[in-house]
Each structure stands twice: as C-alpha cells, then as structure tokens.
Design a protein around this motif. Structure first.
Motif, PDB file in Angstrom:
ATOM      1  N   LEU A  17       0.824  -1.203   0.000  1.00 12.20           N
ATOM      2  CA  LEU A  17       0.000   0.000   0.000  1.00 12.20           C
ATOM      3  C   LEU A  17       0.858   1.253   0.000  1.00 12.20           C
ATOM      4  O   LEU A  17       0.582   2.216  -0.730  1.00 12.20           O
ATOM      5  CB  LEU A  17      -0.935   0.011   1.217  1.00 12.20           C
ATOM      6  CG  LEU A  17      -2.269  -0.726   1.094  1.00 12.20           C
ATOM      7  CD1 LEU A  17      -2.070  -2.209   0.798  1.00 12.20           C
ATOM      8  CD2 LEU A  17      -3.096  -0.558   2.360  1.00 12.20           C
ATOM      9  N   ASN A  18       1.908   1.247   0.811  1.00  7.11           N
ATOM     10  CA  ASN A  18       2.790   2.409   0.879  1.00  7.11           C
ATOM     11  C   ASN A  18       3.391   2.729  -0.482  1.00  7.11           C
ATOM     12  O   ASN A  18       3.404   3.888  -0.921  1.00  7.11           O
ATOM     13  CB  ASN A  18       3.915   2.151   1.882  1.00  7.11           C
ATOM     14  CG  ASN A  18       3.423   2.078   3.317  1.00  7.11           C
ATOM     15  OD1 ASN A  18       2.275   2.380   3.604  1.00  7.11           O
ATOM     16  ND2 ASN A  18       4.306   1.673   4.215  1.00  7.11           N
ATOM     17  N   GLU A  19       3.887   1.712  -1.155  1.00 10.95           N
ATOM     18  CA  GLU A  19       4.535   1.930  -2.449  1.00 10.95           C
ATOM     19  C   GLU A  19       3.538   2.366  -3.508  1.00 10.95           C
ATOM     20  O   GLU A  19       3.840   3.226  -4.352  1.00 10.95           O
ATOM     21  CB  GLU A  19       5.262   0.655  -2.885  1.00 10.95           C
ATOM     22  CG  GLU A  19       6.466   0.323  -2.000  1.00 10.95           C
ATOM     23  CD  GLU A  19       7.114  -1.005  -2.368  1.00 10.95           C
ATOM     24  OE1 GLU A  19       6.499  -1.764  -3.160  1.00 10.95           O
ATOM     25  OE2 GLU A  19       8.219  -1.284  -1.854  1.00 10.95           O
ATOM     26  N   ALA A  20       2.337   1.795  -3.473  1.00 11.73           N
ATOM     27  CA  ALA A  20       1.330   2.155  -4.469  1.00 11.73           C
ATOM     28  C   ALA A  20       0.915   3.617  -4.342  1.00 11.73           C
ATOM     29  O   ALA A  20       0.782   4.334  -5.344  1.00 11.73           O
ATOM     30  CB  ALA A  20       0.119   1.239  -4.331  1.00 11.73           C
ATOM     31  N   VAL A  21       0.713   4.069  -3.115  1.00 12.52           N
ATOM     32  CA  VAL A  21       0.263   5.452  -2.924  1.00 12.52           C
ATOM     33  C   VAL A  21       1.390   6.434  -3.207  1.00 12.52           C
ATOM     34  O   VAL A  21       1.179   7.480  -3.837  1.00 12.52           O
ATOM     35  CB  VAL A  21      -0.301   5.641  -1.505  1.00 12.52           C
ATOM     36  CG1 VAL A  21      -0.664   7.107  -1.266  1.00 12.52           C
ATOM     37  CG2 VAL A  21      -1.534   4.775  -1.316  1.00 12.52           C
ATOM     38  N   LEU A  22       2.594   6.116  -2.757  1.00 13.79           N
ATOM     39  CA  LEU A  22       3.722   6.999  -3.071  1.00 13.79           C
ATOM     40  C   LEU A  22       3.936   7.095  -4.580  1.00 13.79           C
ATOM     41  O   LEU A  22       4.271   8.163  -5.107  1.00 13.79           O
ATOM     42  CB  LEU A  22       4.991   6.498  -2.388  1.00 13.79           C
ATOM     43  CG  LEU A  22       5.168   6.884  -0.924  1.00 13.79           C
ATOM     44  CD1 LEU A  22       6.457   6.293  -0.377  1.00 13.79           C
ATOM     45  CD2 LEU A  22       5.166   8.402  -0.748  1.00 13.79           C
ATOM     46  N   GLY A  23       3.728   5.980  -5.278  1.00 17.37           N
ATOM     47  CA  GLY A  23       3.886   5.995  -6.732  1.00 17.37           C
ATOM     48  C   GLY A  23       2.849   6.839  -7.434  1.00 17.37           C
ATOM     49  O   GLY A  23       3.066   7.280  -8.572  1.00 17.37           O
ATOM     50  N   ALA A  24       1.713   7.070  -6.758  1.00 15.57           N
ATOM     51  CA  ALA A  24       0.634   7.862  -7.361  1.00 15.57           C
ATOM     52  C   ALA A  24       0.522   9.249  -6.734  1.00 15.57           C
ATOM     53  O   ALA A  24      -0.429   9.978  -7.017  1.00 15.57           O
ATOM     54  CB  ALA A  24      -0.693   7.126  -7.208  1.00 15.57           C
ATOM     55  N   GLU A  50      -2.424  -6.517  -7.679  1.00 15.58           N
ATOM     56  CA  GLU A  50      -2.978  -5.534  -8.612  1.00 15.58           C
ATOM     57  C   GLU A  50      -3.070  -4.133  -8.014  1.00 15.58           C
ATOM     58  O   GLU A  50      -3.504  -3.198  -8.682  1.00 15.58           O
ATOM     59  CB  GLU A  50      -4.355  -5.992  -9.075  1.00 15.58           C
ATOM     60  CG  GLU A  50      -4.313  -7.303  -9.848  1.00 15.58           C
ATOM     61  CD  GLU A  50      -5.696  -7.871 -10.113  1.00 15.58           C
ATOM     62  OE1 GLU A  50      -6.696  -7.154  -9.884  1.00 15.58           O
ATOM     63  OE2 GLU A  50      -5.779  -9.033 -10.542  1.00 15.58           O
ATOM     64  N   CYS A  51      -2.654  -4.002  -6.746  1.00 19.79           N
ATOM     65  CA  CYS A  51      -2.681  -2.684  -6.104  1.00 19.79           C
ATOM     66  C   CYS A  51      -1.412  -1.933  -6.502  1.00 19.79           C
ATOM     67  O   CYS A  51      -0.417  -1.898  -5.774  1.00 19.79           O
ATOM     68  CB  CYS A  51      -2.780  -2.827  -4.581  1.00 19.79           C
ATOM     69  SG  CYS A  51      -2.898  -1.237  -3.725  1.00 19.79           S
ATOM     70  N   THR A  52      -1.449  -1.328  -7.655  1.00 18.62           N
ATOM     71  CA  THR A  52      -0.308  -0.622  -8.231  1.00 18.62           C
ATOM     72  C   THR A  52      -0.570   0.882  -8.203  1.00 18.62           C
ATOM     73  O   THR A  52      -1.702   1.324  -7.991  1.00 18.62           O
ATOM     74  CB  THR A  52      -0.108  -1.056  -9.692  1.00 18.62           C
ATOM     75  OG1 THR A  52      -1.295  -0.685 -10.435  1.00 18.62           O
ATOM     76  CG2 THR A  52       0.096  -2.564  -9.793  1.00 18.62           C
TER      77      THR A  52
END
Length: 378
Positions: free
Chosen positions: A214-221, A324-326
């Motif tokens: 989750l951390n990586e997905a949100v930081l990426g967005a 799939e949480c990208t």
C-alpha cells in the motif's frame, strides 16, 4: 440505556475469564467486551488468559486487566512431527488453564479464538463452566470451530460465518469508534493533522505494522493525487519508515505518520480509505460509515477477502488483489471515487448500512447473563 441483567445471589462476585490472545485481531475485541462488562457491572472480576507468544503481554496489561499465562498450543495444519507433539502440549495447557479457572472460580469462559482458546474451552468443558464464543473472522479458526460443538452461545461478525448455533452481532469495538460522529469531529481532526478543511482526504493504513504494498502504491501515485487536489493522511506503519513527498506551496498536504494509538481522529478526517481488510478494520470502517478500497492480505486462505466481500457487494467499497494494487490502479480508481462527491456519498451510506456499532454491549450483556446463572447455581 440498555437494561443490565439482575445481579447474582450467591454472595460472591461474578468471575469471568476471557481467552483471546496472540494477535490484535483476537485481543482487541476481547478487551472491548471486557471494557463493556466492566462498565455494565464494575463489581465483576475479569481475568484474561494468554500466552507468552504474540501480543498478549503487551496489549492486555495496557488495558488494565490481570493476565494469567498458560503454555501456547499452536495447532499444525499438516501431518508433521509438531502434530505428533500436540496432544501432550494440549494436556499441559488445559491443566494450566484449569488451574486458573479453579483459582478465580470462573463462572464463564469467553473465547475469541487463537492459541489460548482451545485449552480454555476444554478446561471449562471438563468443569461444566459455560462457554461463550465470538468469531470475528469470516472463516472460523480451529479453536472456535471446536468451541461451537461445546456450547450454544456462539456469536459471529456476520451471518455468513458457518458455525453451529451462530448469532450474527458484529465485532465489539472501542467506544471511541462506536460513538464517533465523523461530521462533528471532522474540523478538529483535520486541524490536528494539519490538513485543509476544503480538500478531499485519503487515509492510507496497513495496520499497526503497515503494508509495504500500500505504501509503495500510494507513493507511486502521489503526483496524481496532488494534481487532483487530494490530500493524504498516510499511516505508514512502525516497520515501514518513510517520509512525506515534497510539496510546492499551495499543493495538497501529504502527512506521514508511523503509527496512531487510536484511529478515531483519522477516520473523522478521512473521506475514503485505502487499507487491508482485517476483520477489525472492516468492522471499524463500516461502523463509522467510511468507504474504502480493500486490499486483502494474500495469506491464510483468502480470509481477508472474505471479510471485505459483503461490504463491497453492498456498495460500500472497492476490492483489489494485492498484486494488482499498483500506482496506476490507485491513481485511476481511488482518485475516481474521491473526485466524484455523489458516488463518494453513496458509498459512505452503503458502508454504514453494512456495519454494526452495538456488538460489544450485546455480547457483554449475554456474558453477564450466562455468568450470573452459573454463579447463582454454584
């Protein structure tokens, strides 16, 4: 106010033993029920049963309850040397649990599953002490499947839990959650986190330890969130240190915290949540009427997915597989909801309809009723 069951006439205090250890998912509802029992009848003696494994020795004393330790008995799921050693371990743990029940003159054992529950259930059964069971998960564990054969006092988080004698009541929650008025608490909550009252707010949480996915997905967005005017309150977890991304003047705030002792203020500040779908998380979010994108932990046979599916089916959330949480999924789906106020409002209403706030009181009253019956007879 709900009526409290009549006091016992035996001349001694009612004694309740609560067995729900190892994980926060077992301990938290167990302690919430203990708090409700203490509120309804302060004279009741409550003893917590736990083991040295897991979070028992950390979380239970912090809630103000005496903790009695017994040997842990993890139950292997496959044929192995550990399985052959299990009967001896069970006997030792049952004997230790029985000694506690005798010493405190227990009138009822209230079990929530986990390592400590099986010895407690078996020790209670051998002494004709009544058993009350609560199952918080959509898929019951070994301990509570056993207990459902030993008692008719079985309570579950939802009607979909396949246990004998099950009565769905929800999950016992803290008063800070059950009494939360999000709209009334929102201005102070936003100010407390340094967030704007004029922007939609995304809350990101992977639980106390956080969730790297989750951390990586949100930081990426995070750049897409800034461009969409969405501010972020990100509880990264104690094991996942991270810093807030840089923001230019006038851009939406991005707040990063390692941990929060209570989630009530975060829930009041949020409009939408990206989170795992543990049983307690699902129960709290629906109790306060917060829609969410649930990302089930891909372990334990898909148990977390089962927790979230009824909420999503009711229209109170989204569901996405861990893999799939990208950043791309988060940017398209989460921003899509937060940028659509009518859709967000409809999802919040659906989430609220899927929740239950009164489970702690219901279960506490039942436990007191059963305990007092036994106390009067003994």
């Amino acid at each position: 106010m709900r009526a409290v069951a009549a006091p016992n006439n035996s001349g001694r205090p009612t004694s309740i033993v609560i067995a729900g250890g190892h994980s926060a998912g077992h301990i938290e509802p167990a302690m919430n029920v203990a708090d409700e029992i203490r509120r309804l009848d302060p004279a009741t003696v409550i003893t917590a049963l736990g083991t040295v494994r897991g979070l028992d020795t950390t979380l239970i004393p912090a809630r103000g309850y005496p903790l009695e330790l017994i040997p842990p008995v993890p139950l292997p799921r496959t044929l192995s040397l550990e399985l052959l050693r299990t009967p001896g371990r069970v006997r030792a743990a049952v004997a230790a649990a029985g000694e506690v029940l005798d010493r405190v003159r227990a009138d009822v054992v209230v079990g929530f599953g986990g390592y400590v529950a099986v010895p407690a259930y078996l020790a209670a059964r051998s002494r004709n002490i009544p058993i009350v069971v609560h199952e918080a998960n959509a898929r019951a564990g070994v301990a509570n499947r056993l207990a459902a054969r030993l008692t008719t006092h079985v309570y579950t988080a939802s009607a979909s839990v396949p246990l004998a004698h099950a009565q769905p009541i929800g999950i016992p929650l803290r008063p800070a959650i059950t009494a939360l008025d999000r709209a009334a608490a929102r201005p102070a909550a936003l100010a407390g986190f340094g967030l704007s009252p004029d922007r939609p707010t995304l809350l990101v949480t992977g639980g106390s330890q956080g969730a790297r996915r989750l951390n990586e997905a949100v930081l990426g967005a995070q750049r897409q969130f800034a461009d969409a005017g969405i501010q972020v309150l990100h509880i990264a977890g104690s094991k996942n240190p991270m810093s807030a991304p840089a923001r230019a003047g006038g851009e939406p705030t991005y707040v990063v915290l390692p941990y929060l002792d209570t989630m009530a203020a975060a829930y009041a500040a949020a409009d939408f949540v990206l989170c795992r779908s543990g049983a307690m998380t699902c129960a709290e979010l629906t109790a306060v009427g917060l829609p969410a994108a649930y990302v089930p932990l891909p372990l334990r046979g898909g148990e977390q997915r089962l927790n979230a599916e009824p909420i999503v089916a009711a229209g109170g959330g989204l569901l996405v597989a861990d893999a799939e949480c990208t950043p791309q999924w988060v940017a398209s789906q989460v921003i899509g909801v937060l940028s659509d106020p009518p859709r967000l409002s409809a999802m919040a209403a659906a989430a609220s309809q899927a929740g239950a706030r009164g489970a702690g009181v219901v279960l506490a009253e039942k436990v007191l009723e059963v305990a007092r019956e036994h106390n009067t007879r003994s």
